[in-house]
Design an enzyme around this catalytic site. Structure first.
Site, PDB file in Angstrom:
ATOM      1  N   HIS A  38       0.829  -1.218   0.000  1.00 36.82           N
ATOM      2  CA  HIS A  38       0.000   0.000   0.000  1.00 36.82           C
ATOM      3  C   HIS A  38       0.862   1.268   0.000  1.00 36.82           C
ATOM      4  O   HIS A  38       0.505   2.272   0.590  1.00 36.82           O
ATOM      5  CB  HIS A  38      -0.982   0.001   1.179  1.00 36.82           C
ATOM      6  CG  HIS A  38      -2.143  -0.935   0.958  1.00 36.82           C
ATOM      7  ND1 HIS A  38      -3.383  -0.501   0.552  1.00 36.82           N
ATOM      8  CD2 HIS A  38      -2.234  -2.291   1.059  1.00 36.82           C
ATOM      9  CE1 HIS A  38      -4.197  -1.548   0.435  1.00 36.82           C
ATOM     10  NE2 HIS A  38      -3.523  -2.643   0.725  1.00 36.82           N
ATOM     11  N   THR A  39       2.006   1.188  -0.636  1.00 35.01           N
ATOM     12  CA  THR A  39       2.850   2.375  -0.771  1.00 35.01           C
ATOM     13  C   THR A  39       2.658   3.059  -2.116  1.00 35.01           C
ATOM     14  O   THR A  39       2.976   4.238  -2.250  1.00 35.01           O
ATOM     15  CB  THR A  39       4.343   2.011  -0.632  1.00 35.01           C
ATOM     16  OG1 THR A  39       4.616   0.958  -1.554  1.00 35.01           O
ATOM     17  CG2 THR A  39       4.685   1.562   0.774  1.00 35.01           C
ATOM     18  N   SER A 136      -4.392 -10.658 -11.959  1.00 36.37           N
ATOM     19  CA  SER A 136      -4.851 -11.110 -13.266  1.00 36.37           C
ATOM     20  C   SER A 136      -5.527  -9.959 -14.016  1.00 36.37           C
ATOM     21  O   SER A 136      -5.452  -9.884 -15.246  1.00 36.37           O
ATOM     22  CB  SER A 136      -5.818 -12.287 -13.116  1.00 36.37           C
ATOM     23  OG  SER A 136      -6.846 -11.939 -12.215  1.00 36.37           O
ATOM     24  N   ASP A 181       0.472  -2.824  -9.973  1.00 39.93           N
ATOM     25  CA  ASP A 181       0.198  -4.071 -10.690  1.00 39.93           C
ATOM     26  C   ASP A 181       0.529  -3.926 -12.174  1.00 39.93           C
ATOM     27  O   ASP A 181       1.176  -4.791 -12.773  1.00 39.93           O
ATOM     28  CB  ASP A 181      -1.276  -4.466 -10.517  1.00 39.93           C
ATOM     29  CG  ASP A 181      -1.688  -4.489  -9.051  1.00 39.93           C
ATOM     30  OD1 ASP A 181      -0.785  -4.571  -8.195  1.00 39.93           O
ATOM     31  OD2 ASP A 181      -2.893  -4.404  -8.773  1.00 39.93           O
TER      32      ASP A 181
HETATM   33  C1  GLA Z   1      -3.387  -3.926  -4.981  1.00 35.46           C
HETATM   34  C2  GLA Z   1      -3.456  -2.645  -5.790  1.00 35.46           C
HETATM   35  C3  GLA Z   1      -2.058  -2.024  -5.927  1.00 35.46           C
HETATM   36  C4  GLA Z   1      -1.395  -1.855  -4.574  1.00 35.46           C
HETATM   37  C5  GLA Z   1      -1.484  -3.140  -3.760  1.00 35.46           C
HETATM   38  C6  GLA Z   1      -1.021  -2.974  -2.337  1.00 35.46           C
HETATM   39  O1  GLA Z   1      -2.647  -4.897  -5.634  1.00 35.46           O
HETATM   40  O2  GLA Z   1      -3.997  -2.910  -7.061  1.00 35.46           O
HETATM   41  O3  GLA Z   1      -2.146  -0.800  -6.611  1.00 35.46           O
HETATM   42  O4  GLA Z   1      -1.934  -0.770  -3.887  1.00 35.46           O
HETATM   43  O5  GLA Z   1      -2.811  -3.645  -3.718  1.00 35.46           O
HETATM   44  O6  GLA Z   1       0.321  -2.645  -2.274  1.00 35.46           O
END
Ligand code: GLA
Length: 394
Positions: A38-39, A136, A181
């Site tokens: 969550h950074t 995915s 992601d």
């Molecule tokens: C999910 C979100 C990402 C990121 C992570 C936590 O995968 O899609 O953008 O915030 O959680 O790091």
């Protein structure tokens, strides 16, 4: 299923469906998040990797304004979705999977899909386990973006493509995600991690060496980010950043700008919940930077210890873990050949990512499965994951 088999299946279905070979096929992998949780939306740092499983998207332009999509992996024989350039819009019910490719198409044309001039036809399929927290959906967006950019002759750099996928998530799929992601899917490299800086959007590969591997352990806890918990975490971080902007004598736009020492001194005035949420990404940023130094020295055990700390921070402060993920990490901690373990991705279910000695993979999987089964009655899925190359045209 192997990537080659997925490709063959997608290509064969395209020909069967549309009577010709596709003009472009793109592949985009899923990702694991290794350190830095969550950074991304706090403009911080993350270590991640593209994995050796992904999505193939085969496409050709249409002769008219029709958009036709076939999702191979849905239902017994795939599922079809159709719209026209004039009716591109978020799908609220039914074929909600179409939001990822259609949303990506929409933002590839800056939100004005009629600019495309004509529609397209496509078939896609993949081998990333769904709901495992392996992104995915981002893989589908990036495969869509690359294939459609090719058939429409659009030139965009990787960061712009990642942002297009992110916009599709925000406005079509309803998930206020960061850029992690999509960026991981694009910037992956075989045998290497991706070190991301989400303020500068610099993405760098860091080689890992052959003595370690990642094992993903998929819990059976449901993982869905669009249903609110992710959004409330993000909101709390943004509220906390505004608080720090008011009390610190420096420019603060995101939690990236706040140090742990400042959190300790200036958390007063934040609600208990906001303070707990804020300290997680602040600590994670510090861990990623420390982790980078340890990797440079080849200290994999030290790096792994930071992964365990990261999970503790998720569990205690950010409260985005769950019983199942905690049980996996606790079991992993007792195994000497596991260097580190933590939840990977949004949290609230999905998978844990373990840094392991690959020669002990079988015994590690057996030990974790035994502990998990004793607690929950069912078995988690354990698999070794190879850091792999990022998305590309095939
Ligand atoms: C999910 C979100 C990402 C990121 C992570 C936590 O995968 O899609 O953008 O915030 O959680 O790091």
């Amino acid at each position: 299923m192997l990537n080659q088999e997925v490709y063959d299946k997608v290509a064969a279905r395209f020909e069967a469906e549309f009577g010709a070979k596709p003009e472009a096929v793109a592949y985009a992998p899923g990702r694991i998040e290794v350190l830095g949780n969550h950074t991304d939306y706090n403009e911080g740092y993350v270590f991640s990797a593209a994995i050796d499983k992904g999505t193939f998207f085969a496409a050709s332009p249409a002769d008219d304004d029709k958009v036709t999509l076939v999702a191979l992996d849905i239902g017994e024989n795939g599922e079809k979705f159709e719209c026209t350039l004039g009716t591109v819009a978020p799908v609220k019910q039914g074929a909600t999977w179409a939001n990822y490719p259609v949303g990506t198409f929409n933002w590839l044309f800056d939100g004005a899909p009629s600019k495309a001039g004509r529609g397209f036809k496509a078939v896609f399929g993949g081998n990333i386990p769904l709901g495992a927290g392996l992104s995915s959906s981002a893989a589908l967006e990036m495969a869509t973006a690359l294939a459609l950019a090719k058939i429409y002759g659009i030139e965009k750099d990787k960061t712009s493509l990642a942002k297009i996928g992110q916009k599709a998530e925000h406005t079509f799929a309803g998930c206020p995600c960061g850029l992690l992601d999509q960026a991981s899917s694009l910037f992956g490299k075989e045998g290497a991690l991706v070190k991301s800086d989400f303020r500068t959007c610099q993405f760098e590969n860091v080689d890992l060496g052959p003595s370690v591997a990642f094992m993903m352990v998929k819990s059976n806890a449901r993982h869905a980010l669009a249903d609110g918990a992710y959004a409330t975490r993000r909101q709390a971080c943004e509220d906390a950043a505004r608080h720090f902007a008011g009390v610190l004598r420096k420019k603060v736009t995101h939690l990236r700008d706040v140090t742990m020492a400042e959190w300790v001194l200036y958390r007063g005035g934040l609600s208990e919940t906001a303070a707990r949420r804020a300290v997680h990404p602040i600590g994670e940023d510090e861990r990623v930077l420390q982790g980078a130094e340890l990797l440079e020295k080849g200290d994999l055990k030290g790096f792994g210890a930071l992964m365990f700390d990261s999970h503790e921070s998720s569990r205690y402060w950010f409260e985005n873990s769950c019983e199942e993920l905690d049980a996996i990490v606790d079991a992993a901690k007792a195994i000497p050949e596991v260097y580190g373990a933590r939840l990977s991705g949004g949290g609230f279910g999905g998978s844990c990512c373990l840094l392991v000695d690959p020669s002990a993979a079988d015994s590690i999987a057996a030990a974790i499965t035994k502990e998990y089964k004793a607690k929950f009655g069912d078995e988690p899925a354990c698999s070794l994951v190879k850091p792999s190359d990022g998305a590309h045209l095939v």
